[in-house]
Write an enzyme that holds these catalytic residues in place. Structure first.
Site, PDB file in Angstrom:
ATOM      1  N   ARG A 162      64.607  39.160  55.031  1.00 23.47           N
ATOM      2  CA  ARG A 162      64.764  37.649  54.990  1.00 23.47           C
ATOM      3  C   ARG A 162      66.334  37.460  55.173  1.00 23.47           C
ATOM      4  O   ARG A 162      67.088  38.117  54.333  1.00 23.47           O
ATOM      5  CB  ARG A 162      64.127  37.004  54.201  1.00 23.47           C
ATOM      6  CG  ARG A 162      62.409  37.318  54.227  1.00 23.47           C
ATOM      7  CD  ARG A 162      61.806  36.603  52.967  1.00 23.47           C
ATOM      8  NE  ARG A 162      60.553  36.823  53.045  1.00 23.47           N
ATOM      9  CZ  ARG A 162      59.952  37.880  52.394  1.00 23.47           C
ATOM     10  NH1 ARG A 162      60.688  38.787  51.609  1.00 23.47           N
ATOM     11  NH2 ARG A 162      58.549  37.900  52.266  1.00 23.47           N
TER      12      ARG A 162
ATOM     13  N   LYS B  11      61.005  37.720  47.287  1.00 23.66           N
ATOM     14  CA  LYS B  11      60.473  36.506  46.733  1.00 23.66           C
ATOM     15  C   LYS B  11      59.974  36.953  45.319  1.00 23.66           C
ATOM     16  O   LYS B  11      59.316  38.195  45.284  1.00 23.66           O
ATOM     17  CB  LYS B  11      59.229  36.045  47.636  1.00 23.66           C
ATOM     18  CG  LYS B  11      59.925  35.617  49.008  1.00 23.66           C
ATOM     19  CD  LYS B  11      58.792  34.782  49.714  1.00 23.66           C
ATOM     20  CE  LYS B  11      59.384  33.787  50.854  1.00 23.66           C
ATOM     21  NZ  LYS B  11      58.072  33.235  51.703  1.00 23.66           N
TER      22      LYS B  11
ATOM     23  N   HIS C  26      64.844  34.519  61.066  1.00 27.50           N
ATOM     24  CA  HIS C  26      63.522  34.716  60.690  1.00 27.50           C
ATOM     25  C   HIS C  26      62.909  35.084  62.028  1.00 27.50           C
ATOM     26  O   HIS C  26      61.707  36.124  62.001  1.00 27.50           O
ATOM     27  CB  HIS C  26      62.790  33.624  60.012  1.00 27.50           C
ATOM     28  CG  HIS C  26      61.814  33.814  59.322  1.00 27.50           C
ATOM     29  ND1 HIS C  26      61.794  34.413  57.976  1.00 27.50           N
ATOM     30  CD2 HIS C  26      60.289  33.611  59.405  1.00 27.50           C
ATOM     31  CE1 HIS C  26      60.748  34.830  57.177  1.00 27.50           C
ATOM     32  NE2 HIS C  26      59.741  34.199  58.163  1.00 27.50           N
TER      33      HIS C  26
ATOM     34  N   ARG D 271      63.361  38.717  62.319  1.00 29.17           N
ATOM     35  CA  ARG D 271      62.582  39.499  61.433  1.00 29.17           C
ATOM     36  C   ARG D 271      61.324  39.731  62.177  1.00 29.17           C
ATOM     37  O   ARG D 271      60.389  40.804  62.134  1.00 29.17           O
ATOM     38  CB  ARG D 271      62.264  38.734  60.324  1.00 29.17           C
ATOM     39  CG  ARG D 271      61.223  39.171  59.302  1.00 29.17           C
ATOM     40  CD  ARG D 271      61.544  38.299  58.000  1.00 29.17           C
ATOM     41  NE  ARG D 271      60.058  38.439  57.354  1.00 29.17           N
ATOM     42  CZ  ARG D 271      59.880  39.411  56.316  1.00 29.17           C
ATOM     43  NH1 ARG D 271      61.034  40.133  56.082  1.00 29.17           N
ATOM     44  NH2 ARG D 271      58.894  39.228  55.498  1.00 29.17           N
TER      45      ARG D 271
ATOM     46  N   HIS E 218      55.794  41.430  52.203  1.00 25.64           N
ATOM     47  CA  HIS E 218      54.537  40.417  52.210  1.00 25.64           C
ATOM     48  C   HIS E 218      53.649  40.826  51.071  1.00 25.64           C
ATOM     49  O   HIS E 218      53.231  41.791  50.914  1.00 25.64           O
ATOM     50  CB  HIS E 218      53.782  40.658  53.597  1.00 25.64           C
ATOM     51  CG  HIS E 218      54.522  39.966  54.793  1.00 25.64           C
ATOM     52  ND1 HIS E 218      54.083  40.494  56.031  1.00 25.64           N
ATOM     53  CD2 HIS E 218      55.371  39.172  54.648  1.00 25.64           C
ATOM     54  CE1 HIS E 218      54.881  39.867  56.981  1.00 25.64           C
ATOM     55  NE2 HIS E 218      55.604  39.113  56.132  1.00 25.64           N
TER      56      HIS E 218
ATOM     57  N   TYR F 245      51.366  39.854  63.221  1.00 35.45           N
ATOM     58  CA  TYR F 245      52.105  40.693  64.069  1.00 35.45           C
ATOM     59  C   TYR F 245      51.447  41.316  65.089  1.00 35.45           C
ATOM     60  O   TYR F 245      51.876  41.644  66.372  1.00 35.45           O
ATOM     61  CB  TYR F 245      53.312  41.495  63.560  1.00 35.45           C
ATOM     62  CG  TYR F 245      54.331  40.508  62.751  1.00 35.45           C
ATOM     63  CD1 TYR F 245      55.272  39.685  63.273  1.00 35.45           C
ATOM     64  CD2 TYR F 245      54.292  40.706  61.203  1.00 35.45           C
ATOM     65  CE1 TYR F 245      55.936  39.120  62.307  1.00 35.45           C
ATOM     66  CE2 TYR F 245      55.019  39.898  60.445  1.00 35.45           C
ATOM     67  CZ  TYR F 245      55.886  38.960  60.980  1.00 35.45           C
ATOM     68  OH  TYR F 245      56.818  38.329  60.353  1.00 35.45           O
TER      69      TYR F 245
END
Length: 355
Positions: free
Chosen positions: A200, A224, A301, A304, A327, A336
């Site tokens: 990211r 995150k 993004h 990505r 994730h 994806y």
């Protein structure tokens, strides 16, 4: 941002989330803004106590907010408000939880925008060419300066002051040329790293030099919730990073003031003034590179998304992709596979005579 009489409660809730949930600074900032706006509306309606707020009030708030916000934003706002009232009930600030049955708006499932593999290659090739072109300009500038120096040597009647004045603009031009080259090297390294790793943009700008392990060709990424992961990168990214660190970064670092230099001493990527690069500049770099390469306009993004899709097309395992992308849910990574299937169907339709 408007202040409310409930600011103290909001502060306590955000502090609780920071200590117990490990949410990112951006998420906490968004939650704070969402709660302040929500409770400010109720304050304008005469509410002076959290216990006065009912489920119908919250539904009314959602109706007002949904006029100006997308469903994805409304989903986040609802999660923030629901979490706040659950916390308030658990900590005795309210006698009931009015948001317990507040429904989160459904978000339509959209496939992420991606570049094709040839478009991604074109994007990176143009960035690499820009570095080579700027190097060529530097060499030409140096040669021109050398030539003018020889001519000046033949003009013996010029005073030393005149020579110094003529050399000053040449030195300034050389500094500008070095800065442009350094920025081209930085931009190429950013694009290569984003595409090679699928990280990211927030993760990119927070990286330090020590996070790179060239011997194993991996980077340590803090994602995150401050969760760390190790992500591999390829040889093109390694070359771009080495060029940036050895040649470009020292040039931009010299432009920094002492205060800025100390704060950005460990930063992997620097801005034009020698400080740690911010997300806005990184996004601009990607958008500008897409325009110059003549490929569809994309964000970091989307780059990505492109990296993830191309890796899956190449046979990468879904679980490994989940770990690499950071994730928390495999469901997010599975999006994806849908992109890959859509591309396969398009290629099938174009190539198969009985499609």
């Amino acid at each position: 941002m408007s202040s409310t009489q409930f600011d103290g409660d909001i502060d306590s809730f955000v502090s609780y989330l920071k200590s117990n949930r490990g949410l990112s600074a951006n998420t906490l900032k968004a939650y704070r803004a969402d709660l302040t706006a929500c409770l400010h509306l109720f304050e304008l309606r005469g509410v002076t106590d959290l216990n006065e707020i009912t489920l119908d009030d919250l539904r009314s708030w959602m109706a007002v907010e949904s006029r100006d916000h997308a469903r994805s934003s409304m989903a986040r706002k609802t999660v923030a408000v629901r979490g706040f009232f659950a916390w308030a009930y658990e900590h005795g600030l309210t006698t009931t939880d009015p948001a317990a049955t507040l429904m989160t708006p459904s978000i339509p499932s959209t496939l992420p925008a991606v570049l094709t593999e040839s478009q991604a290659e074109q994007l990176l090739d143009v960035a690499e060419h820009a570095v080579a072109t700027n190097h060529y300009k530097d060499d030409g500038g140096a040669a021109a300066a050398s030539g003018s120096g020889k001519a000046a040597g033949k003009t013996a009647d010029k005073s030393a002051d005149t020579v110094n004045r003529s050399e000053a603009p040449a030195r300034a031009d050389k500094r500008d040329s070095a800065r442009v080259t350094a920025e081209s090297q930085r931009n190429a390294a950013i694009l290569e790293l984003l595409y090679a790793t699928g990280i990211r943009v927030a993760e990119l700008v927070s990286m330090d030099i020590a996070d790179i392990d060239f011997s194993n060709r991996t980077i340590k990424v803090t994602g995150k919730g401050n969760k760390q992961r190790v992500v591999p990168f390829g040889l093109p990214a390694q070359r771009a990073l080495e060029t940036w660190l050895e040649q470009g970064r020292p040039v931009l670092a010299r432009t920094a003031t002492d205060a800025v230099k100390s704060r950005a001493a460990n930063a992997l990527f620097l801005g034009a003034r020698g400080g740690r690069i911010d997300q806005r500049i990184a996004r601009d770099i990607v958008h500008r590179a897409a325009r110059e390469a003549g490929v569809p306009d994309i964000s970091p993004h989307a780059l990505r998304h492109s990296a993830a899709t191309h890796m899956l097309d190449g046979g990468a395992d879904l679980r490994e992709m989940q770990e690499m992308l950071g994730h928390s849910s495999l469901k997010t990574t599975q999006r994806y596979t849908h992109v890959s299937i859509e591309q396969l169907k398009n290629r099938y339709g174009q190539a198969f005579p009985r499609a």
